[in-house]
Design a protein around this motif. Structure first.
Motif, PDB file in Angstrom:
ATOM      1  N   GLY A  26     -13.638 -10.371   6.312  1.00 11.21           N
ATOM      2  CA  GLY A  26     -12.773 -11.293   5.923  1.00 11.21           C
ATOM      3  C   GLY A  26     -11.125 -10.804   6.192  1.00 11.21           C
ATOM      4  O   GLY A  26     -10.153 -11.498   6.091  1.00 11.21           O
ATOM      5  N   VAL A  27     -11.191  -9.696   6.785  1.00 10.02           N
ATOM      6  CA  VAL A  27      -9.711  -9.321   7.419  1.00 10.02           C
ATOM      7  C   VAL A  27      -9.333 -10.269   8.888  1.00 10.02           C
ATOM      8  O   VAL A  27     -10.242 -10.012   9.624  1.00 10.02           O
ATOM      9  N   PRO A  28      -8.382 -10.984   8.904  1.00  5.70           N
ATOM     10  CA  PRO A  28      -8.268 -11.743  10.169  1.00  5.70           C
ATOM     11  C   PRO A  28      -7.729 -10.895  11.385  1.00  5.70           C
ATOM     12  O   PRO A  28      -7.070  -9.978  11.295  1.00  5.70           O
ATOM     13  N   ALA A  29      -8.803 -11.101  12.444  1.00  2.00           N
ATOM     14  CA  ALA A  29      -8.241 -10.293  13.499  1.00  2.00           C
ATOM     15  C   ALA A  29      -7.202 -10.302  14.242  1.00  2.00           C
ATOM     16  O   ALA A  29      -6.754  -9.540  14.918  1.00  2.00           O
ATOM     17  N   LYS A  30      -6.673 -11.589  13.981  1.00  2.00           N
ATOM     18  CA  LYS A  30      -5.197 -11.852  14.395  1.00  2.00           C
ATOM     19  C   LYS A  30      -4.198 -11.020  13.878  1.00  2.00           C
ATOM     20  O   LYS A  30      -3.051 -10.704  14.523  1.00  2.00           O
ATOM     21  N   LEU A  47     -12.730  -6.185  25.860  1.00  2.00           N
ATOM     22  CA  LEU A  47     -12.393  -6.917  24.463  1.00  2.00           C
ATOM     23  C   LEU A  47     -10.771  -7.321  24.483  1.00  2.00           C
ATOM     24  O   LEU A  47     -10.885  -8.553  23.732  1.00  2.00           O
ATOM     25  N   ARG A  48     -10.040  -6.982  25.204  1.00  2.00           N
ATOM     26  CA  ARG A  48      -8.683  -7.830  25.312  1.00  2.00           C
ATOM     27  C   ARG A  48      -8.936  -9.144  25.884  1.00  2.00           C
ATOM     28  O   ARG A  48      -8.338 -10.187  25.352  1.00  2.00           O
ATOM     29  N   ARG A  49      -9.775  -9.171  26.775  1.00  3.29           N
ATOM     30  CA  ARG A  49     -10.182 -10.467  27.562  1.00  3.29           C
ATOM     31  C   ARG A  49     -10.621 -11.461  26.192  1.00  3.29           C
ATOM     32  O   ARG A  49     -10.539 -12.834  26.707  1.00  3.29           O
ATOM     33  N   GLU A  50     -11.171 -11.114  25.369  1.00  2.43           N
ATOM     34  CA  GLU A  50     -11.772 -11.636  24.489  1.00  2.43           C
ATOM     35  C   GLU A  50     -10.935 -12.457  23.620  1.00  2.43           C
ATOM     36  O   GLU A  50     -10.877 -13.512  23.095  1.00  2.43           O
ATOM     37  N   GLN A  72      -9.708 -12.031  20.837  1.00  5.47           N
ATOM     38  CA  GLN A  72     -10.079 -12.192  19.284  1.00  5.47           C
ATOM     39  C   GLN A  72      -8.906 -11.186  18.263  1.00  5.47           C
ATOM     40  O   GLN A  72      -8.542 -11.724  17.445  1.00  5.47           O
ATOM     41  N   TYR A  73      -8.781  -9.945  18.730  1.00 11.23           N
ATOM     42  CA  TYR A  73      -7.796  -9.071  18.246  1.00 11.23           C
ATOM     43  C   TYR A  73      -6.474  -9.180  18.598  1.00 11.23           C
ATOM     44  O   TYR A  73      -6.122  -9.316  19.620  1.00 11.23           O
TER      45      TYR A  73
END
Lengths: 275, 214
Positions: free
Chosen positions: A128-132, A160-163, A165-166
């Motif tokens: 539930g923690v927003p990845a952004k 992961l950076r390319r994904e 999401q975070y």
């Protein structure tokens, strides 16, 4: 998952093992149990550098002629390139000896699904923690005999950076810069998720890293005897830190081991590996 | 097949492997338990284990809850009983308690067990264990006498020598005799062969050379 059909060959899963920490070999045994359950191989054995059966005695336990050897290691390096081939007396990717064909596979950490599993682990530990609004740290060992583990972590971080999401994705290490102990300075988000890019909750991920993060005072008992993961999130000033179990404890590693063995016979085209 | 050899062994009655006693019951089934629980009736306090993996998890710790990195250590917990439905399940269970023991025995039966002397093992080491090459024969002999002794070290039967012409002199002859039960009991047993020094002994050799306790 790769298309592996039931066959008469044997599988040996090679783990590091530990004389100090009972949790070190636990994931390797768990993957053995799961793969045995699927009955894809006629035999599934574990072998360890620092536990029994040793790499020196495991081949005696194998009765099949064709043997897939999968290192349950997070990256190529000293163990996969030197210790395992030496102890098993391998002469290359394929070794023929005493009527057996030994097929030496890549370490599991090379599997293209690692990124997917790291994201899964990060989501699980901070539901539930927003990845952004979250900084994601992938922790590796770094330095010395494990020099390739840093390369492997950097590769995962780039993917992961390319994904995207975070809010941010960083690499950090126990023994080289950027140090995981500097996580407060390295990260910019309120939520910080830490995933160890390790095979097991051994000494490093369960005892050393929590100390470096400031979550524990001194390394104490084995992971299974502590409650490190049950106390998430850790409140550190105005930051919330979520500490995940080592990536190699993910049950999907059983599939990764099978995929690694299947890939030995049918390596993906060069373009696919670069993707 | 190793399981065929085990099946044949079970047809002749009970036998022991280290601290485990294997007792054939009916229709190919065998029961495993700690030898000191041999005369305890099932159902009278022995914890029944149904899967080999339960045995694997149990033998990871001794009765005081301490980790057992050396499976040959004479610290197997008591108080359990495992029933193997066939020779294959028996083999899997024994491989968790004494990894590789039945395979080494089978290899020895076929004249295929390869023995490697300690000096050869040490000379092969690299990285942090390369330094073990510096251990003297006298130091190595003392170390083996302390670390591998059956009463408080390891129940394996040692087949290797310190070097080709140099036997271990710090342990009794029975430690090297496959016919001798390392727990000193009578009755049928399989020896747990040690055909090559384990990594734990190599790590201890490093500590001796570095002159600090492991």
């Amino acid at each position: 998952m790769a298309n592996l059909k039931p066959n008469n060959s044997a599988l040996i899963i090679v783990g590091h093992g530990s004389t100090q920490n009972p949790d070190s070999s636990a994931p390797t045994y768990a993957h053995q149990e799961e793969i045995r359950r699927r009955r894809l191989f006629s035999e599934v054995h574990c072998a360890f550098w620092k536990e029994e059966p040793s790499l020196r005695e495991v081949l005696q336990m194998v009765e099949a002629e064709e043997v897939y050897i999968v290192p349950n290691f997070i990256s190529e390096g000293y163990f996969t390139e030197k210790v395992i081939p030496r102890e098993l007396e391998l002469t290359g990717r394929v070794t023929r000896r005493n009527g057996k064909v030994l097929k030496y596979c890549e370490p599991v950490g090379n599997d293209p699904r690692m990124v997917e599993l790291l994201l899964l682990r990060a989501r699980e530990v901070a539901p539930g923690v927003p990845a952004k609004e979250t900084s994601l740290i992938i922790v590796g060992h770094g330095t010395g005999l494990n020099e390739n583990s840093a390369v492997a972590v950097k590769r995962q971080v780039a993917l992961l950076r390319r994904e995207g999401q975070y809010a941010e994705v960083l690499a950090a290490y126990m023994e080289e810069e950027p140090l995981v102990s500097n996580w407060r300075v390295l990260t910019g988000q309120r939520h910080v998720v830490v995933v160890p890019f390790f095979i097991s909750d051994g000494l490093h991920s369960y005892q050393d890293i929590p100390v470096l993060l400031g979550l524990e005072g001194e390394p104490t008992a084995a992971a299974s005897q502590l409650e490190v993961f049950r106390r998430n999130p850790y409140t550190c000033g105005d930051r919330l830190l979520y500490y995940a179990s080592a990536i190699g404890t993910e049950p999907a590693f059983a599939d990764i081991i099978l995929d690694t063995a299947a890939r030995f016979e049918a390596p993906p085209p060069v373009a696919a590996t670069a993707a | 097949m190793i399981s065929d050899l085990l099946e044949r062994l079970c047809r002749q009655g009970a036998w022991r492997l280290g601290e485990v006693v294997v007792v054939p019951v009916t229709s190919g089934q065998v029961e495993l338990r700690h030898h000191s629980d041999e005369n305890t009736a099932p159902g009278s306090g022995l914890r029944p284990l149904e899967r080999p993996e339960e045995l694997r998890d149990l033998v990871r710790y001794d009765e005081a809850g301490r980790y057992r990195p050396l499976k040959g250590a004479p610290t197997l917990p008591r108080g359990w009983i495992f029933t193997a439905g066939d020779a294959r399940a028996l083999q899997q269970a024994l491989d968790f308690v004494y990894p590789g023991a039945t395979a080494s025995w089978a290899a020895q039966q076929h004249g295929e067990l390869r023995v490697v002397d300690l000096r050869v093992t040490l000379n092969r080491q690299t990285g942090m264990y390369r330094v073990t090459q510096k251990i003297t024969n006298e130091q190595a002999d003392r170390l083996v006498g302390r670390f591998c002794r059956s009463d408080e070290g390891c129940l394996r039967t040692i087949l290797w020598r310190l070097d080709r012409d140099r036997p271990v002199t710090s342990l009794p002859a029975a430690k090297f005799d496959p016919a001798a039960d390392q727990l000193g009991r009578a009755g049928r047993h399989l020896p747990i062969f040690c055909a090559e020094a384990c990594n734990l002994l190599v790590a201890e050799a490093r500590a001796v050379v570095k002159q600090k306790p492991a």
